[in-house]
Scaffold this motif. Structure first.
Motif, PDB file in Angstrom:
ATOM      1  N   PRO A   1       0.830  -1.218   0.000  1.00 13.78           N
ATOM      2  CA  PRO A   1       0.000   0.000   0.000  1.00 13.78           C
ATOM      3  C   PRO A   1       0.862   1.265   0.000  1.00 13.78           C
ATOM      4  O   PRO A   1       1.951   1.286   0.569  1.00 13.78           O
ATOM      5  N   LEU A   2       0.363   2.294  -0.651  1.00 14.14           N
ATOM      6  CA  LEU A   2       1.020   3.595  -0.611  1.00 14.14           C
ATOM      7  C   LEU A   2       0.897   4.176   0.793  1.00 14.14           C
ATOM      8  O   LEU A   2      -0.069   3.897   1.506  1.00 14.14           O
ATOM      9  N   ASP A   3       1.861   4.981   1.185  1.00 17.35           N
ATOM     10  CA  ASP A   3       1.793   5.680   2.460  1.00 17.35           C
ATOM     11  C   ASP A   3       2.462   7.047   2.301  1.00 17.35           C
ATOM     12  O   ASP A   3       2.994   7.379   1.237  1.00 17.35           O
ATOM     13  N   THR A   4       2.430   7.840   3.349  1.00 20.95           N
ATOM     14  CA  THR A   4       2.950   9.208   3.284  1.00 20.95           C
ATOM     15  C   THR A   4       4.427   9.238   2.913  1.00 20.95           C
ATOM     16  O   THR A   4       4.836  10.012   2.044  1.00 20.95           O
ATOM     17  N   ALA A   5       5.239   8.417   3.541  1.00 24.16           N
ATOM     18  CA  ALA A   5       6.689   8.424   3.272  1.00 24.16           C
ATOM     19  C   ALA A   5       6.973   8.043   1.822  1.00 24.16           C
ATOM     20  O   ALA A   5       7.773   8.699   1.146  1.00 24.16           O
ATOM     21  N   ALA A   6       6.313   6.989   1.337  1.00 25.91           N
ATOM     22  CA  ALA A   6       6.530   6.559  -0.050  1.00 25.91           C
ATOM     23  C   ALA A   6       6.068   7.643  -1.019  1.00 25.91           C
ATOM     24  O   ALA A   6       6.752   7.944  -2.006  1.00 25.91           O
ATOM     25  N   PHE A   7       4.910   8.233  -0.741  1.00 25.66           N
ATOM     26  CA  PHE A   7       4.383   9.279  -1.618  1.00 25.66           C
ATOM     27  C   PHE A   7       5.352  10.463  -1.680  1.00 25.66           C
ATOM     28  O   PHE A   7       5.659  10.970  -2.763  1.00 25.66           O
ATOM     29  N   ASN A   8       5.849  10.900  -0.533  1.00 26.28           N
ATOM     30  CA  ASN A   8       6.783  12.034  -0.509  1.00 26.28           C
ATOM     31  C   ASN A   8       8.056  11.724  -1.286  1.00 26.28           C
ATOM     32  O   ASN A   8       8.583  12.588  -1.998  1.00 26.28           O
ATOM     33  N   THR A   9       8.551  10.507  -1.185  1.00 32.51           N
ATOM     34  CA  THR A   9       9.730  10.098  -1.953  1.00 32.51           C
ATOM     35  C   THR A   9       9.427  10.100  -3.446  1.00 32.51           C
ATOM     36  O   THR A   9      10.243  10.561  -4.259  1.00 32.51           O
ATOM     37  N   LEU A  10       8.258   9.603  -3.825  1.00 32.79           N
ATOM     38  CA  LEU A  10       7.866   9.589  -5.233  1.00 32.79           C
ATOM     39  C   LEU A  10       7.732  11.006  -5.786  1.00 32.79           C
ATOM     40  O   LEU A  10       8.156  11.278  -6.918  1.00 32.79           O
ATOM     41  N   VAL A  11       7.160  11.912  -5.014  1.00 34.95           N
ATOM     42  CA  VAL A  11       7.032  13.308  -5.457  1.00 34.95           C
ATOM     43  C   VAL A  11       8.418  13.907  -5.671  1.00 34.95           C
ATOM     44  O   VAL A  11       8.677  14.542  -6.697  1.00 34.95           O
ATOM     45  N   LYS A  12       9.322  13.692  -4.730  1.00 34.18           N
ATOM     46  CA  LYS A  12      10.686  14.219  -4.850  1.00 34.18           C
ATOM     47  C   LYS A  12      11.373  13.677  -6.099  1.00 34.18           C
ATOM     48  O   LYS A  12      12.007  14.423  -6.853  1.00 34.18           O
ATOM     49  N   THR A  13      11.222  12.381  -6.346  1.00 32.51           N
ATOM     50  CA  THR A  13      11.842  11.756  -7.516  1.00 32.51           C
ATOM     51  C   THR A  13      11.226  12.292  -8.808  1.00 32.51           C
ATOM     52  O   THR A  13      11.945  12.602  -9.771  1.00 32.51           O
ATOM     53  N   ALA A  14       9.911  12.420  -8.851  1.00 36.19           N
ATOM     54  CA  ALA A  14       9.240  12.931 -10.051  1.00 36.19           C
ATOM     55  C   ALA A  14       9.653  14.373 -10.339  1.00 36.19           C
ATOM     56  O   ALA A  14       9.885  14.741 -11.499  1.00 36.19           O
ATOM     57  N   LYS A  15       9.773  15.188  -9.305  1.00 32.42           N
ATOM     58  CA  LYS A  15      10.226  16.566  -9.494  1.00 32.42           C
ATOM     59  C   LYS A  15      11.637  16.604 -10.066  1.00 32.42           C
ATOM     60  O   LYS A  15      11.946  17.434 -10.928  1.00 32.42           O
ATOM     61  N   GLU A  16      12.496  15.715  -9.600  1.00 28.81           N
ATOM     62  CA  GLU A  16      13.866  15.650 -10.102  1.00 28.81           C
ATOM     63  C   GLU A  16      13.896  15.236 -11.576  1.00 28.81           C
ATOM     64  O   GLU A  16      14.663  15.783 -12.374  1.00 28.81           O
ATOM     65  N   VAL A  17      13.044  14.293 -11.954  1.00 24.95           N
ATOM     66  CA  VAL A  17      12.955  13.863 -13.356  1.00 24.95           C
ATOM     67  C   VAL A  17      12.528  15.042 -14.231  1.00 24.95           C
ATOM     68  O   VAL A  17      13.111  15.291 -15.297  1.00 24.95           O
ATOM     69  N   ILE A  18      11.533  15.782 -13.780  1.00 24.58           N
ATOM     70  CA  ILE A  18      11.064  16.952 -14.543  1.00 24.58           C
ATOM     71  C   ILE A  18      12.171  17.999 -14.635  1.00 24.58           C
ATOM     72  O   ILE A  18      12.416  18.565 -15.697  1.00 24.58           O
ATOM     73  N   ARG A  19      12.856  18.260 -13.528  1.00 23.24           N
ATOM     74  CA  ARG A  19      13.934  19.262 -13.519  1.00 23.24           C
ATOM     75  C   ARG A  19      15.046  18.882 -14.495  1.00 23.24           C
ATOM     76  O   ARG A  19      15.519  19.717 -15.272  1.00 23.24           O
ATOM     77  N   ARG A  20      15.437  17.621 -14.479  1.00 23.68           N
ATOM     78  CA  ARG A  20      16.497  17.180 -15.399  1.00 23.68           C
ATOM     79  C   ARG A  20      16.048  17.280 -16.849  1.00 23.68           C
ATOM     80  O   ARG A  20      16.828  17.653 -17.724  1.00 23.68           O
ATOM     81  N   SER A  21      14.806  16.959 -17.110  1.00 24.56           N
ATOM     82  CA  SER A  21      14.270  17.063 -18.470  1.00 24.56           C
ATOM     83  C   SER A  21      14.278  18.520 -18.936  1.00 24.56           C
ATOM     84  O   SER A  21      14.655  18.819 -20.077  1.00 24.56           O
ATOM     85  N   GLU A  22      13.875  19.429 -18.051  1.00 26.23           N
ATOM     86  CA  GLU A  22      13.886  20.855 -18.388  1.00 26.23           C
ATOM     87  C   GLU A  22      15.309  21.357 -18.625  1.00 26.23           C
ATOM     88  O   GLU A  22      15.557  22.141 -19.531  1.00 26.23           O
ATOM     89  N   GLN A  23      16.258  20.896 -17.813  1.00 25.88           N
ATOM     90  CA  GLN A  23      17.657  21.290 -17.993  1.00 25.88           C
ATOM     91  C   GLN A  23      18.192  20.796 -19.333  1.00 25.88           C
ATOM     92  O   GLN A  23      18.911  21.520 -20.028  1.00 25.88           O
ATOM     93  N   GLN A  24      17.836  19.562 -19.690  1.00 25.62           N
ATOM     94  CA  GLN A  24      18.299  19.004 -20.951  1.00 25.62           C
ATOM     95  C   GLN A  24      17.717  19.787 -22.125  1.00 25.62           C
ATOM     96  O   GLN A  24      18.430  20.121 -23.073  1.00 25.62           O
ATOM     97  N   LEU A  25      16.430  20.120 -22.063  1.00 25.31           N
ATOM     98  CA  LEU A  25      15.805  20.897 -23.129  1.00 25.31           C
ATOM     99  C   LEU A  25      16.446  22.277 -23.221  1.00 25.31           C
ATOM    100  O   LEU A  25      16.749  22.751 -24.318  1.00 25.31           O
ATOM    101  N   HIS A  26      16.684  22.920 -22.081  1.00 18.35           N
ATOM    102  CA  HIS A  26      17.321  24.233 -22.086  1.00 18.35           C
ATOM    103  C   HIS A  26      18.700  24.166 -22.741  1.00 18.35           C
ATOM    104  O   HIS A  26      19.066  25.026 -23.544  1.00 18.35           O
TER     105      HIS A  26
END
Length: 157
Positions: free
Chosen positions: A61-86
């Motif tokens: 089951p999902l929980d708060t700790a797992a969700f927060n880790t997933l959000v952090k990881t997803a934000k990092e993926v988006i940031r790296r993608s934006e950096q690569q495009l830039h």
């Protein structure tokens, strides 16, 4: 991908109104995956493997700790993608002219109707000396930059 911005905390669906984590069956094997969506976006920002539960059949089951880790990881993926495009759309080289360093920059603006590009020259104080439109296919390198400076910053052909 919820219809409201209300938080949802279920075993396979967790949302804070901004991010949504959904545990899904992994189509490639018998395991599970988790997909992270930002603000109901049609495509997930991140898809990754998800842990099996103790019964080795159902997902953990999902929980708060797992969700927060997933959000952090997803934000990092988006940031790296934006950096690569830039980095793909903005390039610069330095050239020396009469003992002074000039930075020649190429900026490409993508557009469905047709991309545009600008070539600019900046002095060591980042003061713009020249700016001309160029084709988005313009290849910026030290040689092309030096040729542009030598031509008096005329629009390259």
């Amino acid at each position: 991908m919820t219809d409201t911005n209300e938080p949802v905390h279920e075993d396979r669906l967790w949302s804070d109104g901004h991010w949504t984590a959904r545990v899904i069956k992994n189509e490639d094997d018998d395991g599970w995956a988790v997909a992270m969506h930002l603000d109901g976006g049609s495509e997930p920002a991140l898809v990754g493997p998800w842990t099996m539960g103790r019964d080795k059949k159902n997902p953990k089951p999902l929980d708060t700790a797992a969700f927060n880790t997933l959000v952090k990881t997803a934000k990092e993926v988006i940031r790296r993608s934006e950096q690569q495009l830039h980095a793909q759309l903005n390039k610069s080289v330095n050239v020396m002219v009469d003992g002074s360093r000039l930075r020649i920059a190429l900026s490409i603006v993508p557009d469905e109707e047709g991309a545009t590009a600008t070539l600019s020259a900046l002095d060591e104080f980042d003061e713009e000396l020249a700016r001309v439109p160029v084709p988005p296919t313009f290849k910026l390198n030290v040689d092309s930059a030096q040729a542009w400076v030598a031509a008096g910053f005329e629009r390259p052909r």
